[in-house]
Design a protein around this motif. Sequence first.
Motif, short mmCIF file in Angstrom:
data_model
loop_
_atom_site.label_atom_id
_atom_site.label_comp_id
_atom_site.label_asym_id
_atom_site.label_seq_id
_atom_site.Cartn_x
_atom_site.Cartn_y
_atom_site.Cartn_z
N ILE A 1 2.88 0.73 -3.01
CA ILE A 1 1.91 -0.34 -2.83
C ILE A 1 2.09 -0.87 -1.41
O ILE A 1 3.21 -1.14 -0.98
N ASN A 2 1.01 -1.02 -0.69
CA ASN A 2 1.07 -1.40 0.72
C ASN A 2 0.94 -2.92 0.89
O ASN A 2 -0.08 -3.51 0.54
N LEU A 3 2.00 -3.52 1.41
CA LEU A 3 1.97 -4.93 1.79
C LEU A 3 2.42 -5.00 3.25
O LEU A 3 3.59 -5.23 3.54
N HIS B 1 -10.01 -10.07 13.64
CA HIS B 1 -9.05 -9.00 13.91
C HIS B 1 -8.73 -8.23 12.64
O HIS B 1 -8.70 -6.99 12.63
N MET B 2 -8.50 -8.96 11.54
CA MET B 2 -8.17 -8.29 10.29
C MET B 2 -9.35 -7.45 9.79
O MET B 2 -9.17 -6.33 9.32
N TYR B 3 -10.54 -7.98 9.92
CA TYR B 3 -11.73 -7.26 9.46
C TYR B 3 -11.88 -5.94 10.21
O TYR B 3 -12.28 -4.92 9.64
N ALA B 4 -11.53 -5.95 11.49
CA ALA B 4 -11.69 -4.75 12.31
C ALA B 4 -10.53 -3.78 12.17
O ALA B 4 -10.70 -2.56 12.28
N ASN B 5 -9.32 -4.30 11.91
CA ASN B 5 -8.13 -3.47 12.09
C ASN B 5 -7.29 -3.22 10.85
O ASN B 5 -6.55 -2.23 10.80
N TRP B 6 -7.34 -4.11 9.86
CA TRP B 6 -6.49 -3.90 8.69
C TRP B 6 -6.99 -2.72 7.88
O TRP B 6 -8.17 -2.63 7.55
N GLN B 7 -6.09 -1.79 7.60
CA GLN B 7 -6.45 -0.59 6.84
C GLN B 7 -5.60 -0.53 5.58
O GLN B 7 -4.37 -0.64 5.64
N LEU B 8 -6.24 -0.32 4.47
CA LEU B 8 -5.57 -0.28 3.18
C LEU B 8 -4.50 0.79 3.13
O LEU B 8 -3.44 0.59 2.53
N ASP B 9 -4.73 1.93 3.76
CA ASP B 9 -3.82 3.07 3.60
C ASP B 9 -2.79 3.20 4.70
O ASP B 9 -2.02 4.15 4.73
N THR C 1 0.67 6.58 7.30
CA THR C 1 -0.63 6.53 6.63
C THR C 1 -0.61 7.49 5.46
O THR C 1 -0.23 8.66 5.60
N ILE C 2 -1.02 7.01 4.31
CA ILE C 2 -1.06 7.84 3.12
C ILE C 2 -2.05 8.99 3.36
O ILE C 2 -3.11 8.78 3.96
#
Length: 710
Positions: A443-445, A467-475, A482-483
């Motif tokens: 699980i990614n935190l 910034h988060m909208y543009a850069n945060w990636q779930l994986d 990166t998964i």
Amino acid sequence: MKFKALTVLIASVLLIGCNTDDGKDGSDGKDNVAVNVQPNTIPSLHFWSGKKGATDVTSTSRFILNADDADTLTQLTGMATLFNQDLKVLNGMELEIVPNGGQGKLGDIVFNVTGFIAPAHDLAAHDESYTIDIDGTVIINAPEMRGAAYAAATLKQMLVQDFDGKDSLANGLIQDEPKVRVRGLMIDIGRRSANIDFLKNYLKLLSYYKMSEFHLHFNDNQIIWGNGIEGDSDKGNWSETTWKEKVFAGFSVELKNTDAFPELANITSKHDPKNKVFVLTIADLKELRAMADSLGVELTAEIEAPAHAMAFTKVYPDIRNSAMRPDHLDLGKPKTLNIIKAVWDQIEPYFHNVHIGADEYAGMPASDAMDQKDVISEQMVNYMNELNTYLKHKGHDEVRVWGNLGTITYPHRPDLASDLVHQVWAGTFADTESAYKAGYKLINLNDAYYTVPTGNAGYPDTIDPKHMYANWQLDTFSGGFTIPSIDDPQFLGGFIANWNDLGWSMNWAYTDNDIHVRLRNVVKIAAQKMWNNKTVLPFEQFQNLAYTLGDSPTFISGNPVYDGNLSVGKSSYSSSYRNTIYSLGGAPDNAKLLTVNFLGHAGAAIDGDIKSRWMAALNDGSSAWLSVDLQKPQIISRVSIDWGKGWASEYLIQVSNDGFAWQTVATVEGAGITNEEITFVPVEARFVKMQGVTMSSEDTYEIHEIRVFE
């Protein structure tokens, strides 16, 4: 279920093309009403097939709840009851609830939960999909309660955006499901506790945005470093004779004494609401669990040990590891594990998931030094393995730990239970890639997006939403791993986190609104990306949509006392805000801080506390603004403003029903520093704004309280 889903998909495909406007004037006998476009929701819908017209929710509409399982029917009833509370705020209605009422009639909202059995190879699996067919009757089909709750959230968001009565739903077919199963928020209530109303509000918020888990970090303490105590003004070395009395340690859930451990209840913090110290009782946990079940959210309990465990060592000093910091347990003593098990016995029955902590033990030693800590490593692995087995026997199929494969477990990592789920926050400590190759579920935190009020330990005070909208990636994990695929069965999903490192100190004294203003944008952005693994709208449109949707129709921030002021405890927004630290001298990390609310966000202007205040950013200038979302249209005719050091000599009072189009109802010119009350012709509005025009001086605007009255 597969057949039903396929049937729905085929039906939706057939609808495409047959409900279109032919562009003619109607003389050909065809209906030229346009097909409905896809509603904007957060997260965005997976599939939409528009139809023509709309379905009205009226006073004769009903909630029809169909399920074979009695427990599911109880949860559906709870969901419909909460839906009614939202409807009452939105349009004044409360619909009749009819269990197992069949197909329903025109105007009814019908929930059909068909049932889902997790496969033997993945007992924690869920099917969160749902369909909504809106066409005179609203028909929801979902395999599980979670999907039904998320369908309800979609309907609420559609109603919120119906600006003419909030009682109409565009006809169309929706098919929706998330990319990953785990979409969670963690809040540290060990170092800054929370009352049950705050937690219930957040369950509503999470469900409204289709987040699937709420993780409560129950215990923690002021950190003791080798050279002193975190947050201590004198920074002196901690002393064996003083740490028990001087250092904060919190455990925010009620424990009862047992025959084996007659002092167990002393681990719990002392409930003291006047000083914002809250302890959740077992009755509270039962209430939260029932509400979570009805909202499609799973509760996760974390007991942090064997580090960060001073709540235990203060009561049972004999289980403290004397060779380590005072918040470290001695894993070589059988009593240690027995106490932890006794605590879990009292808490775990009320939670869907369990998290056993296991973070930062032995001071986060580098992995290449762990060969010198062979005994510690072996004890740590045994500790995690035994708790994993113990809690699995109690019915918890996925026991979680903080990702630490790269440090604590070396050189005994091959012995660590292969079915533990690693919740990774710092990739370097977790050795995420090795954990993935070893077959662990992840699980990614990502700690780069931690929210840490006061900006402690090098983390930002607030995450910039753009910034988060543009850069945060779930994986993408902290550390860069990166998964390989978002659909990988080892990848369960992601979390965002609020850590209250200095929340224990009344010198920092931040309120529920301080927590909320840092999380509300983060939750909505994470919800979009966790559900769809992508963004759809440009950021500005997304943010406007987020403001319009609010935090759920019945979300109430803070703990307001109603005195006719319609704004207290509601949601608020501003063009910007800034933080100020008031000290008695010296650098902030060495200064003795005054007990004030120093955080200048918009929520400080509606928290009922005249000591707190909103402060516009230094570069915001004369056009800075502050708005209040009353959450539903109300008749208003008066606004009062308690100005601070910086005030506007000219400003506008504006109102809106959608948060986009604003109408000026009062212009104030020649204003002075004294507090002001502005009256105007009564108007119905949901949003109220102070729009600055001219600054009185070089000091940016400050508002201690803005009040709105009928």
